[in-house]
Motif scaffolding. Structure first.
Motif, PDB file in Angstrom:
ATOM      1  N   ALA A 375       0.811  -1.217   0.000  1.00 34.85           N
ATOM      2  CA  ALA A 375       0.000   0.000   0.000  1.00 34.85           C
ATOM      3  C   ALA A 375       0.840   1.260   0.000  1.00 34.85           C
ATOM      4  N   GLY A 376       2.059   1.185   0.458  1.00 39.62           N
ATOM      5  CA  GLY A 376       2.935   2.351   0.575  1.00 39.62           C
ATOM      6  C   GLY A 376       3.700   2.296   1.873  1.00 39.62           C
ATOM      7  N   ALA A 377       3.300   3.115   2.857  1.00 40.41           N
ATOM      8  CA  ALA A 377       3.965   3.118   4.162  1.00 40.41           C
ATOM      9  C   ALA A 377       2.983   3.553   5.263  1.00 40.41           C
ATOM     10  N   PRO A 378       1.848   2.862   5.366  1.00 39.60           N
ATOM     11  CA  PRO A 378       0.890   3.267   6.400  1.00 39.60           C
ATOM     12  C   PRO A 378       1.404   3.049   7.819  1.00 39.60           C
ATOM     13  N   LEU A 379       2.415   2.192   7.987  1.00 42.38           N
ATOM     14  CA  LEU A 379       2.976   1.940   9.314  1.00 42.38           C
ATOM     15  C   LEU A 379       4.232   2.771   9.556  1.00 42.38           C
ATOM     16  N   GLY A 380       4.295   3.924   8.909  1.00 40.15           N
ATOM     17  CA  GLY A 380       5.494   4.760   9.004  1.00 40.15           C
ATOM     18  C   GLY A 380       5.687   5.423  10.343  1.00 40.15           C
ATOM     19  N   ASP A 489       0.546   8.047 -11.995  1.00 37.37           N
ATOM     20  CA  ASP A 489       0.527   6.794 -12.752  1.00 37.37           C
ATOM     21  C   ASP A 489      -0.682   5.929 -12.405  1.00 37.37           C
ATOM     22  N   GLY A 490      -1.614   6.483 -11.618  1.00 35.08           N
ATOM     23  CA  GLY A 490      -2.811   5.742 -11.251  1.00 35.08           C
ATOM     24  C   GLY A 490      -2.677   4.936  -9.980  1.00 35.08           C
ATOM     25  N   GLN A 491      -1.471   4.854  -9.424  1.00 32.80           N
ATOM     26  CA  GLN A 491      -1.251   4.076  -8.212  1.00 32.80           C
ATOM     27  C   GLN A 491      -1.773   4.820  -6.987  1.00 32.80           C
ATOM     28  N   GLN A 492      -2.508   4.104  -6.155  1.00 29.67           N
ATOM     29  CA  GLN A 492      -2.947   4.663  -4.883  1.00 29.67           C
ATOM     30  C   GLN A 492      -1.905   4.360  -3.814  1.00 29.67           C
ATOM     31  N   ILE A 493      -1.506   5.369  -3.050  1.00 28.74           N
ATOM     32  CA  ILE A 493      -0.538   5.146  -1.994  1.00 28.74           C
ATOM     33  C   ILE A 493      -1.081   5.683  -0.677  1.00 28.74           C
ATOM     34  N   VAL A 494      -0.710   4.997   0.382  1.00 33.50           N
ATOM     35  CA  VAL A 494      -1.095   5.379   1.736  1.00 33.50           C
ATOM     36  C   VAL A 494       0.174   5.469   2.559  1.00 33.50           C
ATOM     37  N   TRP A 495       0.347   6.568   3.282  1.00 32.28           N
ATOM     38  CA  TRP A 495       1.523   6.648   4.153  1.00 32.28           C
ATOM     39  C   TRP A 495       1.207   7.485   5.385  1.00 32.28           C
ATOM     40  N   THR A 496       1.951   7.203   6.439  1.00 31.01           N
ATOM     41  CA  THR A 496       1.818   7.956   7.680  1.00 31.01           C
ATOM     42  C   THR A 496       3.114   8.706   7.919  1.00 31.01           C
ATOM     43  N   PRO A 497       3.104  10.029   7.958  1.00 31.36           N
ATOM     44  CA  PRO A 497       4.347  10.798   8.137  1.00 31.36           C
ATOM     45  C   PRO A 497       5.037  10.435   9.448  1.00 31.36           C
ATOM     46  N   ARG A 498       6.345  10.485   9.441  1.00 30.03           N
ATOM     47  CA  ARG A 498       7.100  10.183  10.648  1.00 30.03           C
ATOM     48  C   ARG A 498       7.094  11.356  11.637  1.00 30.03           C
ATOM     49  N   ARG A 499       6.855  12.563  11.121  1.00 34.85           N
ATOM     50  CA  ARG A 499       6.834  13.725  12.008  1.00 34.85           C
ATOM     51  C   ARG A 499       5.400  13.971  12.466  1.00 34.85           C
ATOM     52  N   TYR A 500       5.205  14.049  13.778  1.00 32.74           N
ATOM     53  CA  TYR A 500       3.874  14.287  14.335  1.00 32.74           C
ATOM     54  C   TYR A 500       3.767  15.754  14.724  1.00 32.74           C
ATOM     55  N   PRO A 501       2.652  16.418  14.392  1.00 34.55           N
ATOM     56  CA  PRO A 501       2.546  17.851  14.701  1.00 34.55           C
ATOM     57  C   PRO A 501       2.622  18.111  16.214  1.00 34.55           C
ATOM     58  N   GLU A 502       3.390  19.136  16.596  1.00 35.13           N
ATOM     59  CA  GLU A 502       3.632  19.408  18.013  1.00 35.13           C
ATOM     60  C   GLU A 502       2.381  19.867  18.734  1.00 35.13           C
ATOM     61  N   ASP A 503       1.438  20.461  18.029  1.00 31.00           N
ATOM     62  CA  ASP A 503       0.229  20.966  18.693  1.00 31.00           C
ATOM     63  C   ASP A 503      -0.889  19.939  18.633  1.00 31.00           C
TER      64      ASP A 503
END
Length: 503
Positions: A375-380, A489-503
């Motif tokens: 899927a991409g990097a949903p467990l990032g 290219d039509g590919q669906q990607i899912v990712w979770t950023p490694r940086r979490y917002p401070e607020d």
């Protein structure tokens, strides 16, 4: 005759075989007899093994070209280092041979073994074959000669034979030796200590043989474990022969062991080299029949398949086999330590009668990791892994953990979301999560990842339909930060950023 009509000489790469002149082919002898120029490589001492093999076929009127290496194993002050020095040497050597070819002379470049198998001739071939008529005369390799001298099959049936240079890094050698059926490691000499350690660390040392100067004067064969490192020349090989019909060593009961191995989510592409080696070396394979079917059938192994709901019984059976001196591999899907067989084996192994029995766990690619990669990097970022099966724990516990993980804004990997007898948990989990997550939260449905019916798609949490989920599906539920996009290219990607917002 015009320049364009000038006839050049012909280049031959002549394989001489492993050392015994009697193993030269008739064609090799014919080509040497027809040649005007005979070329051969040697170290700076000037002695050429290739020339010595073909010596009785050389004539007094042969033009001899000795191609002397500028360096072998020593250091060099060449600005390009060892590789630069050798590149310059091969270019200069090819130029010397080109002079003869341009003059219309036939050039035979002698090569021990086979010219295109780890041979120096290939460097001439790459530089000259596109410019001059060329023929390569194959020769018997040192690999074939070593197997013949050992008098044992090298590879049989569906076995895989791996040829390895001893110059590979030790860890790479170890991994490849552990994973293959049969192998030959070449270029020993100064590499022998590392090669021997690789055999030992891969668990293959008891099977390994040593062959030195096969078919030459001074030939020697022995068990690899018995060889003194100080006595090993470059022209030696280590051989792992066929395992089929090979005698398995008798072992005392105390030498048995249990290895719990993970096969990953699907077939052989997901196996680690260590797991391949343990599966190949096992006397017995124990596991759920579906997972055993992923493991190649090997002669001499005994397979014990069972239903998926008898984990404790399966673990006890495997441990009892090991107590009788058997090497047992308990086969599990995915990673054996994640909702799988490692816990069951270790739980039974904690009983007094198994206290001294070696048990080890080998990791495998998990279903969550496999689906996430597709899927991409949903467990990032941080995530929690929860099984929705209420067979071994009550639903109240599952619901409490879902609430806690959801309120902590963790990505969720939901194992065992549904089966024929469990059809309501997915809907309950979805409704519970919607109390803490946006309806637009992406949910990855990974089904049979790596298998023939693989399906990976992403839906909104609010649109998650329990009817789309079965026992072969894993769900990855995003956090508030997880992104879901369609690429150009039509590919669906899912990712979770490694940086979490401070607020």
């Amino acid at each position: 005759m015009s320049v364009s009509e000038h006839k050049t000489g012909r280049l031959y790469g002549v394989g001489l075989g492993p050392g015994d002149p009697a193993l030269m082919t008739l064609r090799a002898v014919e080509v040497i007899a027809e040649a005007d120029v005979v070329a051969y490589h040697s170290a700076r001492h000037g002695r050429s093994i290739a020339r010595s093999i073909a010596a009785e076929h050389l004539r007094a009127d042969h033009i001899e070209e000795a191609l002397v290496y500028p360096v072998t194993t020593e250091t060099t002050d060449h600005p390009g280092g060892y590789r630069g020095a050798m590149e310059d040497f091969y270019t200069e050597a090819a130029a010397r041979l080109a002079v003869h070819l341009d003059a219309g002379r036939t050039v035979a470049v002698l090569a021990e073994g086979d010219p295109l198998f780890y041979g120096s001739y290939m460097h001439m071939h790459k530089r000259l074959a596109d410019r001059y008529p060329t023929e390569v005369i194959p020769g018997v390799t040192s690999v074939s000669a070593a197997a013949a001298r050992l008098g044992t099959p090298l590879a049989e049936g569906e076995e895989v034979l791996t040829i390895l240079p001893g110059t590979l890094p030790e860890e790479e050698l170890t991994a490849r030796l552990a994973a293959t059926d049969a192998a030959v490691v070449m270029k020993l000499g100064r590499t022998f200590p590392a090669v021997r350690r690789a055999f030992e660390n891969s668990g293959r040392l008891p099977e390994a043989h040593y062959v030195e100067r096969a078919t030459m004067a001074g030939e020697r064969t022995d068990d690899l474990a018995a060889v003194d490192a100080d006595s090993v020349p470059y022209f030696a090989v280590a051989v792992l022969p066929s395992r089929i019909d090979a005698p398995r060593p008798e072992r005392a009961p105390e030498s048995g062991e249990v290895a719990v191995v993970g096969t990953g989510p699907a077939g052989p592409l997901w196996l680690t080299p260590e797991t391949r080696g343990v599966l190949a070396a096992a006397d017995d394979l124990v596991g759920y029949t579906t997972y055993l079917d992923r493991v190649p059938v090997r002669p001499g192994q005994v397979r014990h398949g069972s239903d998926n709901k008898v984990e404790s019984e399966r673990a006890e059976f495997a441990l009892d086999l090991a107590r009788r001196g058997r090497r047992v591999a308990v086969v599990s899907g995915g990673d054996p330590g994640i909702f799988a067989m490692a816990t069951a084996v270790l739980e039974v192994a904690s009983q007094k009668q198994y206290a001294d029995l070696p048990v080890r766990v080998l990791p495998g690619v998990t279903a969550a990791n496999a689906a996430a990669a597709r899927a991409g990097a949903p467990l990032g970022h941080d995530y929690a892994t929860i099984s929705l099966s209420d067979r071994l724990k009550p639903w109240e516990v599952i619901a409490e953990r879902l609430r806690a993980a959801a309120s902590a804004d963790l990505v969720l990997a939901l194992y065992n979301p549904g089966s024929r007898s469990r059809t309501w948990q997915v809907g309950k989990a979805r409704d519970l999560l919607l109390e803490h997550r946006s309806p637009d939260t992406p949910v990855v449905l990974g089904r049979d990842v790596g298998g023939p019916t693989e399906s990976v798609r992403t839906v909104r949490l609010a649109d998650l339909d329990p009817a789309d989920v079965d026992m072969r599906t894993i769900l990855l539920v995003g956090s508030s930060q997880t992104r879901w996009e369609q690429r150009g290219d039509g590919q669906q990607i899912v990712w979770t950023p490694r940086r979490y917002p401070e607020d």
